[in-house]
Design a protein around this motif. Structure first.
Motif, mmCIF file in Angstrom:
data_model
loop_
_atom_site.group_PDB
_atom_site.id
_atom_site.type_symbol
_atom_site.label_atom_id
_atom_site.label_comp_id
_atom_site.label_asym_id
_atom_site.label_seq_id
_atom_site.Cartn_x
_atom_site.Cartn_y
_atom_site.Cartn_z
ATOM 1 N N GLU A 28 47.685 61.273 35.955
ATOM 2 C CA GLU A 28 48.112 61.143 37.282
ATOM 3 C C GLU A 28 49.059 59.803 36.605
ATOM 4 O O GLU A 28 50.751 59.871 37.404
ATOM 5 N N LEU A 29 48.931 59.275 35.758
ATOM 6 C CA LEU A 29 50.181 58.139 35.401
ATOM 7 C C LEU A 29 51.085 59.137 34.640
ATOM 8 O O LEU A 29 52.360 58.730 35.320
ATOM 9 N N VAL A 30 50.597 59.738 34.038
ATOM 10 C CA VAL A 30 52.559 60.433 32.798
ATOM 11 C C VAL A 30 52.779 61.235 34.539
ATOM 12 O O VAL A 30 54.036 61.480 34.065
ATOM 13 N N GLU A 69 51.510 52.809 41.640
ATOM 14 C CA GLU A 69 49.767 52.967 41.843
ATOM 15 C C GLU A 69 48.789 52.933 41.136
ATOM 16 O O GLU A 69 47.451 52.805 40.480
ATOM 17 N N GLU A 70 49.629 54.257 40.551
ATOM 18 C CA GLU A 70 49.062 54.843 39.617
ATOM 19 C C GLU A 70 48.322 54.035 38.045
ATOM 20 O O GLU A 70 47.685 53.767 37.634
ATOM 21 N N GLY A 116 47.872 51.359 38.689
ATOM 22 C CA GLY A 116 46.270 49.717 39.592
ATOM 23 C C GLY A 116 45.297 50.805 39.108
ATOM 24 O O GLY A 116 44.523 50.208 38.913
ATOM 25 N N ASP A 117 44.796 52.493 38.816
ATOM 26 C CA ASP A 117 44.231 53.083 38.984
ATOM 27 C C ASP A 117 44.074 53.067 37.596
ATOM 28 O O ASP A 117 42.485 52.576 37.226
ATOM 29 N N VAL A 118 44.660 53.280 37.014
ATOM 30 C CA VAL A 118 44.413 53.042 34.993
ATOM 31 C C VAL A 118 43.618 51.410 35.524
ATOM 32 O O VAL A 118 42.391 51.366 34.011
ATOM 33 N N LEU A 119 44.031 50.291 35.742
ATOM 34 C CA LEU A 119 43.629 49.129 35.688
ATOM 35 C C LEU A 119 42.519 49.651 35.581
ATOM 36 O O LEU A 119 42.092 48.576 35.746
ATOM 37 N N LEU A 120 42.030 49.354 36.797
ATOM 38 C CA LEU A 120 40.350 49.939 37.542
ATOM 39 C C LEU A 120 39.647 50.144 36.446
ATOM 40 O O LEU A 120 38.657 49.433 36.589
ATOM 41 N N GLN A 121 39.972 51.707 35.505
ATOM 42 C CA GLN A 121 38.972 51.470 34.947
ATOM 43 C C GLN A 121 38.918 51.228 33.891
ATOM 44 O O GLN A 121 37.545 51.155 32.777
#
Length: 334
Positions: A160-162, A175-176, A178-183
């Motif tokens: 989703e980041l890509v 936003e994406e 942030g989602d990767v950082l959450l992982q």
């Protein structure tokens, strides 16, 4: 009382704010000056993390929550009152002071908002770690997650980041990320509980910091690099020294998409100066292999190129779907 009497001097109110992301006691010099010069220092929160450090420095702090009028009265005669703000920022007090000032019936003291500590870049990461810790302890779903159970989400978030990068959507990109950082933070929090080999997010960050410094001797050391090619040479050399791999294929994840995997292998071969003929075989797989290797040699990311072409194909499908025909092939249906 005449206008020139000492009691007529309105005084000064200083609202001292601090950041919970900075260690308590680390205050700015203007803040320490204000605290030492104050006639009264007040704080509504007796458990405020700054209080032990202020008292250790000889600052007398009174635990109190005055009204706006009480605070104005305390400043009469030119006195200075410093209010050490709680985490909420004292909204009731500041609203009360605003009402008094707006009434026009009260001679207001000088009002000053004095930040005593500032967030450093990256300080909000501390909030993320704190929130993740609480979620891990209190959320019925998050508290049961494992590295293995979360693995699929890491892959999804990376894709989703890509997609956000390729779409050029800045809001989606933020936003994406942030989602990767959450992982990263989630897995690090889980890792803290491992009974045999625990590690924390600080260990993760410390490891990548050490790696970056070691692989950038032209920034943190005495070597020089004037071109991107020089930088890549430094990176590859230091990486080889660290890994001491017996094969250029080591460290290449086989679970990645086929085109990306082929391009990565071809890049390793080219960088190492190896002469490896492509395997011959029948079928589309070998044809795709040859195309991916050719793309890598031409400086093209075959995975990104195929995704770009697929998006064009998707748009063509949508256009066709929007042209629905009635069977005659040339007239839109109702």
């Amino acid at each position: 009382m005449n206008a020139t009497s000492p009691e007529a001097v309105p005084g000064r109110i200083v609202l001292l704010t601090t950041s919970h992301r900075v260690a308590p006691g680390l205050l700015s010099w203007p803040a320490w000056q204000a605290l030492r010069a104050a006639d009264t220092v007040l704080c509504a929160d007796g458990a405020h993390p700054q209080l032990p450090y202020l008292r250790e420095a000889g600052i007398a702090v009174t635990e109190a929550s005055p009204t706006a009028q009480e605070l104005v009265d305390a400043c009469a005669g030119g006195r200075t009152a410093v209010v050490v703000a709680t985490g909420e920022g004292e909204p009731a007090l500041t609203d009360g002071l605003a009402r008094l000032a707006g009434s026009g019936r009260v001679r207001m003291p000088e009002l000053e908002l004095l930040p005593a500590s500032y967030d450093l870049p990256g300080a909000r990461l501390l909030d993320l770690v704190q929130v993740m810790d609480r979620i891990r302890l209190e959320c019925p779903w998050s508290s049961r997650q494992t590295h293995e159970g979360l693995a699929k989400y890491g892959i999804e978030e990376a894709y989703e980041l890509v997609e956000a990068i390729e779409a050029g959507d800045r809001e989606e990109l933020r936003e994406e990320l942030g989602d990767v950082l959450l992982q990263v933070v989630f897995h690090s929090r889980i890792a803290e509980e491992d009974p045999d080999a625990p590690f924390s997010v600080d260990d993760v960050a410390g490891g990548i910091v050490a790696k970056l410094i070691h692989r950038h001797p032209h920034v943190f050391g005495e070597e020089t690099a004037e071109t991107p090619e020089d930088v890549k040479e430094h990176w590859l050399r230091t990486k080889a020294e660290e890994k001491r791999r017996s094969s250029v294929t080591e460290g290449v994840p086989l679970g990645q998409p086929g085109l990306a995997l082929t391009a990565k292998l071809a890049s390793r071969v080219r960088t190492a100066g190896l002469d490896v003929p492509l395997p011959e075989g029948d079928g589309i797989g070998y044809e795709l292999l040859a195309l991916a290797v050719r793309a890598e040699a031409d400086g093209v990311d075959p995975e990104a190129a195929l995704r770009a072409a697929a998006r064009v194909y998707r748009d063509a499908i949508r256009r066709t779907e929007g042209q629905g025909t009635d069977g005659a092939g040339d007239r839109p249906t109702a």
